[in-house]
Design a protein around this motif. Structure first.
Motif, PDB file in Angstrom:
ATOM      1  N   GLY A 106      50.905 -28.702  39.180  1.00  0.00           N
ATOM      2  CA  GLY A 106      49.673 -28.635  39.956  1.00  0.00           C
ATOM      3  C   GLY A 106      49.815 -29.306  41.303  1.00  0.00           C
ATOM      4  N   ARG A 107      50.501 -30.436  41.331  1.00  0.00           N
ATOM      5  CA  ARG A 107      50.698 -31.148  42.596  1.00  0.00           C
ATOM      6  C   ARG A 107      51.590 -30.375  43.554  1.00  0.00           C
ATOM      7  N   LEU A 108      52.584 -29.682  43.009  1.00  0.00           N
ATOM      8  CA  LEU A 108      53.544 -28.967  43.852  1.00  0.00           C
ATOM      9  C   LEU A 108      53.153 -27.520  44.124  1.00  0.00           C
ATOM     10  N   GLN A 109      52.098 -27.044  43.488  1.00  0.00           N
ATOM     11  CA  GLN A 109      51.683 -25.653  43.638  1.00  0.00           C
ATOM     12  C   GLN A 109      51.587 -25.206  45.101  1.00  0.00           C
TER      13      GLN A 109
ATOM     14  N   THR B 259      60.939 -35.841  45.242  1.00  0.00           N
ATOM     15  CA  THR B 259      60.818 -34.706  44.335  1.00  0.00           C
ATOM     16  C   THR B 259      61.978 -33.748  44.557  1.00  0.00           C
TER      17      THR B 259
ATOM     18  N   ASP C  92      60.965 -36.146  51.467  1.00  0.00           N
ATOM     19  CA  ASP C  92      60.037 -36.276  50.340  1.00  0.00           C
ATOM     20  C   ASP C  92      60.339 -35.244  49.254  1.00  0.00           C
TER      21      ASP C  92
ATOM     22  N   THR D 141      61.112 -37.002  40.460  1.00  0.00           N
ATOM     23  CA  THR D 141      60.561 -35.798  39.838  1.00  0.00           C
ATOM     24  C   THR D 141      61.543 -34.659  40.023  1.00  0.00           C
TER      25      THR D 141
ATOM     26  N   GLU E 131      50.878 -31.536  35.405  1.00  0.00           N
ATOM     27  CA  GLU E 131      50.408 -32.345  36.530  1.00  0.00           C
ATOM     28  C   GLU E 131      51.355 -32.202  37.710  1.00  0.00           C
ATOM     29  N   VAL E 132      52.641 -32.226  37.419  1.00  0.00           N
ATOM     30  CA  VAL E 132      53.655 -32.051  38.475  1.00  0.00           C
ATOM     31  C   VAL E 132      53.518 -30.675  39.113  1.00  0.00           C
TER      32      VAL E 132
END
Length: 286
Positions: free
Chosen positions: A140-143, A85, A57, A110, A137-138
């Motif tokens: 924040g999702r990967l933080q 990603t 992933d 991504t 947004e990316v």
């Protein structure tokens, strides 16, 4: 499932930390032995990038430069899971980071450039700094993924490529700092000053605490109330160079700084604060 491409000192220690936290990690390295040795701790090594990224992933990269990143991603592309990603920790050019972000987005993936100020021990202990910028947004999702890898994630906002630029700027400072220390050692040797005296000086005097104020003054545009006049700083620079020349040593960066000081003095800035020599990066295009 995660994949990690590039098993140098940084990459291999990132993988060790991931496995210790319970992650399943597939690895690849151009020199295969550096990847296969990690199988002893639970990683799964593959002979080529496309095989290593299958079913992953998230694909991490820690490679040499832009060319290596482009080459390895091209090799990995046939094996990438749809929508995967890619997180690239390589120190690269700003233009390269921007181009890859756009290119891989157009291909349905991504890509996030996340360079680091971390040594191998930091990677193993999940400490240090990781830099990011771009799509918020990316980020924040990967933080959570990024935070688990390092002590602190610094977000430089929505400008794609800004993290790459900040990494290069920081590395430039480190190069300059090390060259400055090399010159300080050369001067010390020329003056028969033992190393432990130099260590004692820096134990008590930490010039690093002045960096933020110095940076603000250099960029502020006001130099008419000097704490150290440029002409006096240039006089001291001459003393440095004379002492090293007499002692048979050499200086790496001070002669270039002296030349820059002379340029500003010739323009009539000798009585101003010596930080005026940095103002040209913002004010003077001549």
């Amino acid at each position: 499932m995660k994949a990690f491409l590039g098993m140098g000192l940084l990459g291999s220690n990132f993988v060790k930390a991931m496995i210790k936290k319970g992650d399943q990690v597939q690895v690849w390295n151009r020199t295969s032995a550096k990847a296969t040795v990690l199988e002893a701790i639970g990683a799964k090594a593959f002979p080529d990038p496309a095989a290593a990224v299958q079913q992953a992933d998230i694909v991490h990269l820690a490679l040499k430069d832009d060319d290596a990143v482009n080459e390895v991603l091209a090799l990995a592309a046939p094996g990438l899971k749809p929508g995967a990603t890619i997180i690239d920790h390589t120190t690269t050019a700003v233009a390269g980071a921007i181009q890859r972000t756009q290119e891989w987005k157009e291909r349905g993936f991504t890509y996030l450039h996340a360079p680091v100020f971390m040594g191998p021990l930091n990677a193993l202990e999940s400490t240090g700094l990781m830099l990011v910028s771009g799509d918020q947004e990316v980020i924040g999702r990967l933080q959570p993924v990024l935070a688990a890898m390092t002590g602190k994630v610094i977000n430089f906002g929505p400008a794609t490529g800004r993290a790459a630029g900040m990494k290069l700027t920081g590395n430039l400072f480190l190069v300059g700092l090390t060259a400055g220390l090399a010159d300080a050692l050369s001067l010390s040797r020329s003056l028969d000053i033992p190393l432990d005296n130099l260590v004692t000086l820096f134990d008590s005097w930490n010039p690093g605490v002045a960096i933020q104020a110095r940076l603000q003054r250099m960029a502020g545009g006001s130099y008419d109330q000097p704490s150290w006049e440029l002409s006096m700083a240039r006089k001291d620079t001459r003393l440095f160079m004379d002492a090293v020349a007499t002692g048979g040593g050499r200086l790496a960066v001070i002669p270039a700084i002296a030349a820059e000081m002379d340029r500003w003095i010739s323009k009539g800035h000798g009585n101003e604060d010596w930080t005026v020599i940095g103002s040209g990066q913002y004010k003077d295009k001549g």
